[in-house]
Design a protein around this motif. Sequence first.
Motif, PDB file in Angstrom:
ATOM      1  N   THR A   1       0.856  -1.171   0.000  1.00  0.00           N
ATOM      2  CA  THR A   1       0.000   0.000   0.000  1.00  0.00           C
ATOM      3  C   THR A   1       0.896   1.226   0.000  1.00  0.00           C
ATOM      4  O   THR A   1       2.114   1.125   0.159  1.00  0.00           O
ATOM      5  CB  THR A   1      -0.907   0.034   1.244  1.00  0.00           C
ATOM      6  N   GLN A   2       0.280   2.394  -0.164  1.00  0.00           N
ATOM      7  CA  GLN A   2       1.036   3.643  -0.164  1.00  0.00           C
ATOM      8  C   GLN A   2       1.906   3.778   1.083  1.00  0.00           C
ATOM      9  O   GLN A   2       2.998   4.314   1.048  1.00  0.00           O
ATOM     10  CB  GLN A   2       0.059   4.832  -0.234  1.00  0.00           C
ATOM     11  N   GLY A   3       1.417   3.262   2.206  1.00  0.00           N
ATOM     12  CA  GLY A   3       2.074   3.536   3.472  1.00  0.00           C
ATOM     13  C   GLY A   3       3.151   2.579   3.900  1.00  0.00           C
ATOM     14  O   GLY A   3       3.746   2.783   4.957  1.00  0.00           O
ATOM     15  N   ASN A   4       3.424   1.521   3.140  1.00  0.00           N
ATOM     16  CA  ASN A   4       4.399   0.568   3.678  1.00  0.00           C
ATOM     17  C   ASN A   4       5.488   0.121   2.701  1.00  0.00           C
ATOM     18  O   ASN A   4       6.238  -0.793   3.018  1.00  0.00           O
ATOM     19  CB  ASN A   4       3.680  -0.671   4.236  1.00  0.00           C
ATOM     20  N   VAL A   5       5.594   0.739   1.545  1.00  0.00           N
ATOM     21  CA  VAL A   5       6.619   0.326   0.579  1.00  0.00           C
ATOM     22  C   VAL A   5       7.736   1.366   0.521  1.00  0.00           C
ATOM     23  O   VAL A   5       7.496   2.536   0.233  1.00  0.00           O
ATOM     24  CB  VAL A   5       6.017   0.120  -0.823  1.00  0.00           C
ATOM     25  N   ILE A   6       8.942   0.915   0.812  1.00  0.00           N
ATOM     26  CA  ILE A   6      10.133   1.764   0.732  1.00  0.00           C
ATOM     27  C   ILE A   6      10.879   1.417  -0.543  1.00  0.00           C
ATOM     28  O   ILE A   6      11.338   0.288  -0.724  1.00  0.00           O
ATOM     29  CB  ILE A   6      11.056   1.547   1.942  1.00  0.00           C
ATOM     30  N   GLY A   7      10.974   2.353  -1.448  1.00  0.00           N
ATOM     31  CA  GLY A   7      11.759   2.156  -2.657  1.00  0.00           C
ATOM     32  C   GLY A   7      13.189   2.582  -2.400  1.00  0.00           C
ATOM     33  O   GLY A   7      13.437   3.555  -1.685  1.00  0.00           O
ATOM     34  N   TYR A   8      14.145   1.843  -2.955  1.00  0.00           N
ATOM     35  CA  TYR A   8      15.539   2.214  -2.716  1.00  0.00           C
ATOM     36  C   TYR A   8      16.359   2.003  -3.972  1.00  0.00           C
ATOM     37  O   TYR A   8      16.003   1.228  -4.871  1.00  0.00           O
ATOM     38  CB  TYR A   8      16.135   1.399  -1.562  1.00  0.00           C
ATOM     39  N   TRP A   9      17.486   2.718  -4.038  1.00  0.00           N
ATOM     40  CA  TRP A   9      18.470   2.454  -5.078  1.00  0.00           C
ATOM     41  C   TRP A   9      19.860   2.696  -4.527  1.00  0.00           C
ATOM     42  O   TRP A   9      20.132   3.688  -3.853  1.00  0.00           O
ATOM     43  CB  TRP A   9      18.287   3.327  -6.312  1.00  0.00           C
ATOM     44  N   MET A  10      20.746   1.755  -4.805  1.00  0.00           N
ATOM     45  CA  MET A  10      22.178   1.890  -4.551  1.00  0.00           C
ATOM     46  C   MET A  10      22.894   0.896  -5.449  1.00  0.00           C
ATOM     47  O   MET A  10      22.266  -0.015  -6.013  1.00  0.00           O
ATOM     48  CB  MET A  10      22.502   1.627  -3.074  1.00  0.00           C
ATOM     49  N   SER A  11      24.182   1.061  -5.620  1.00  0.00           N
ATOM     50  CA  SER A  11      24.931   0.149  -6.471  1.00  0.00           C
ATOM     51  C   SER A  11      24.940  -1.252  -5.864  1.00  0.00           C
ATOM     52  O   SER A  11      24.769  -1.425  -4.657  1.00  0.00           O
ATOM     53  CB  SER A  11      26.376   0.640  -6.645  1.00  0.00           C
ATOM     54  N   GLU A  12      25.134  -2.232  -6.703  1.00  0.00           N
ATOM     55  CA  GLU A  12      25.163  -3.618  -6.232  1.00  0.00           C
ATOM     56  C   GLU A  12      26.304  -3.829  -5.236  1.00  0.00           C
ATOM     57  O   GLU A  12      26.162  -4.563  -4.252  1.00  0.00           O
ATOM     58  CB  GLU A  12      25.319  -4.576  -7.422  1.00  0.00           C
ATOM     59  N   LYS A  13      27.418  -3.180  -5.477  1.00  0.00           N
ATOM     60  CA  LYS A  13      28.559  -3.329  -4.573  1.00  0.00           C
ATOM     61  C   LYS A  13      28.225  -2.791  -3.185  1.00  0.00           C
ATOM     62  O   LYS A  13      28.533  -3.430  -2.172  1.00  0.00           O
ATOM     63  CB  LYS A  13      29.777  -2.593  -5.143  1.00  0.00           C
ATOM     64  N   LYS A  14      27.584  -1.633  -3.124  1.00  0.00           N
ATOM     65  CA  LYS A  14      27.222  -1.069  -1.817  1.00  0.00           C
ATOM     66  C   LYS A  14      26.143  -1.915  -1.154  1.00  0.00           C
ATOM     67  O   LYS A  14      26.152  -2.104   0.060  1.00  0.00           O
ATOM     68  CB  LYS A  14      26.737   0.370  -1.968  1.00  0.00           C
ATOM     69  N   ARG A  15      25.238  -2.462  -1.945  1.00  0.00           N
ATOM     70  CA  ARG A  15      24.171  -3.292  -1.388  1.00  0.00           C
ATOM     71  C   ARG A  15      24.763  -4.534  -0.712  1.00  0.00           C
ATOM     72  O   ARG A  15      24.342  -4.921   0.378  1.00  0.00           O
ATOM     73  CB  ARG A  15      23.218  -3.705  -2.515  1.00  0.00           C
ATOM     74  N   GLN A  16      25.744  -5.137  -1.338  1.00  0.00           N
ATOM     75  CA  GLN A  16      26.385  -6.309  -0.748  1.00  0.00           C
ATOM     76  C   GLN A  16      27.218  -5.927   0.471  1.00  0.00           C
ATOM     77  O   GLN A  16      27.218  -6.646   1.481  1.00  0.00           O
ATOM     78  CB  GLN A  16      27.258  -6.999  -1.796  1.00  0.00           C
ATOM     79  N   LYS A  17      27.897  -4.787   0.397  1.00  0.00           N
ATOM     80  CA  LYS A  17      28.737  -4.352   1.505  1.00  0.00           C
ATOM     81  C   LYS A  17      27.911  -4.090   2.755  1.00  0.00           C
ATOM     82  O   LYS A  17      28.328  -4.376   3.880  1.00  0.00           O
ATOM     83  CB  LYS A  17      29.510  -3.096   1.095  1.00  0.00           C
ATOM     84  N   LEU A  18      26.703  -3.558   2.561  1.00  0.00           N
ATOM     85  CA  LEU A  18      25.835  -3.255   3.692  1.00  0.00           C
ATOM     86  C   LEU A  18      24.985  -4.454   4.125  1.00  0.00           C
ATOM     87  O   LEU A  18      24.219  -4.348   5.082  1.00  0.00           O
ATOM     88  CB  LEU A  18      24.894  -2.097   3.326  1.00  0.00           C
ATOM     89  N   ASN A  19      25.123  -5.590   3.400  1.00  0.00           N
ATOM     90  CA  ASN A  19      24.301  -6.765   3.718  1.00  0.00           C
ATOM     91  C   ASN A  19      22.825  -6.385   3.696  1.00  0.00           C
ATOM     92  O   ASN A  19      22.086  -6.581   4.668  1.00  0.00           O
ATOM     93  CB  ASN A  19      24.689  -7.339   5.082  1.00  0.00           C
ATOM     94  N   TRP A  20      22.394  -5.859   2.555  1.00  0.00           N
ATOM     95  CA  TRP A  20      21.085  -5.236   2.422  1.00  0.00           C
ATOM     96  C   TRP A  20      19.924  -6.204   2.627  1.00  0.00           C
ATOM     97  O   TRP A  20      18.806  -5.794   2.978  1.00  0.00           O
ATOM     98  CB  TRP A  20      20.988  -4.553   1.060  1.00  0.00           C
TER      99      TRP A  20
END
Length: 400
Positions: A5-24
């Motif tokens: 719903t409008q109230g519960n979806v968080i859209g995100y973008w970052m590079s794949e390398k940063k996503r892995q580094k942060l253990n996304w």
Amino acid sequence: MCEKTQGNVIGYWMSEKKRQKLNWMEFGKVCRKHGYELVKLDLSLPLEDQGPFCLILHKLTDIIAQGEKGDVKAQEMIRRVEEYFRGHPEVAVLDPLDNVRKLLDRSISYSVIHNSSLEKTDVFTPTFVELVSNDYVENLRKLKQAGISFPFVCKPSFAHGSSQAHQMCVMFNEAGVRDCRPPCVAQSFINHNAVLYKIYIVGEQHYVVERPSLKNFYPSDHPTISFDAHQVSKPDSKSSLSILDPEDAALPTLKPDPDRLTLIASTVRQALGMSLLGVDVVVENSTGKLAIIDINAYPGYDGYPDFFDHLIACITQTLSEHDASAPTVSSYSSQSSSSSSPNKISSLDDFAKPNRIAHFASGATCDQDDSGFDTGDSSDEKKKQREQQVARQRVTVSRK
């Protein structure tokens, strides 16, 4: 899984390398525990078809920087994102793009700090000037006019956008000025006994990590030294540039006052209108003053305890205080960096802890994003996301 719903979806973008580094993937689990669903954006497609979102979380600095340099593909991506923000003021953003742009140009970010209230509290930005000419005589004149002392550090003007953003030089004398590679920022070097303090900011919360840094330097006939700032400041760095000379090893290493670091974190956040920041601070040997030598948008947060818990708290508070009538972007322009102004963001007072002063840690790994950028998910993830979008659209139509 909760229904989107409008109230519960968080859209995100970052590079794949940063996503892995942060253990996304772990952050996705944290989001679900708090009733949110985390969805990666595909910047090659309109965001309108990927929502609805309650908040957009991003690390778009490299793409913005590429666009500022004229990359057409990057410009189109950012145009698409800004178009969505303009059409959906109800969607909160961490952090506003115009505010992030200020950190792309080091001279602009240094000016913001220089003009803040910090200069009245023994916190300063070392003297700096931007060099845009390849003319040696002109650059020497600008350095003298600005009061830049030797040695000084020469840094690329763009703080993001490629691996070259972290390639720097130390110039010891006038002859070294010929080694400057404009556009760049020349900044007086501050002796600090090879110790750097990185302040990681998440809203009103922050954490301080101690890292190696450059040793003490003095005016001399020494040739220019080139270095990679990320490599020198790694916790396990073996760089000879971080080893104090014998005559300096006996000097006392001054520690920063935690309350002053707290003041820096709060002031920088408010001055830039951002929630996710990294601030590099050193303690000047001769005066004990704190010098801010760099600022980064959405840093690596390496060594930050319970980072995801603090991040979800920041997101929740940002949503609760989001003003849908406040603009989040202006039209994309290569000149927007110099003309943008901070937007109001959340205070996070409800999440402030009594022991909110800075903490210290060492031994964390260094974050260094890849200079390129991807635009979406893997094929499997993308297929799954498209199927979910179609299903959601069908639900919406049936309800109507």
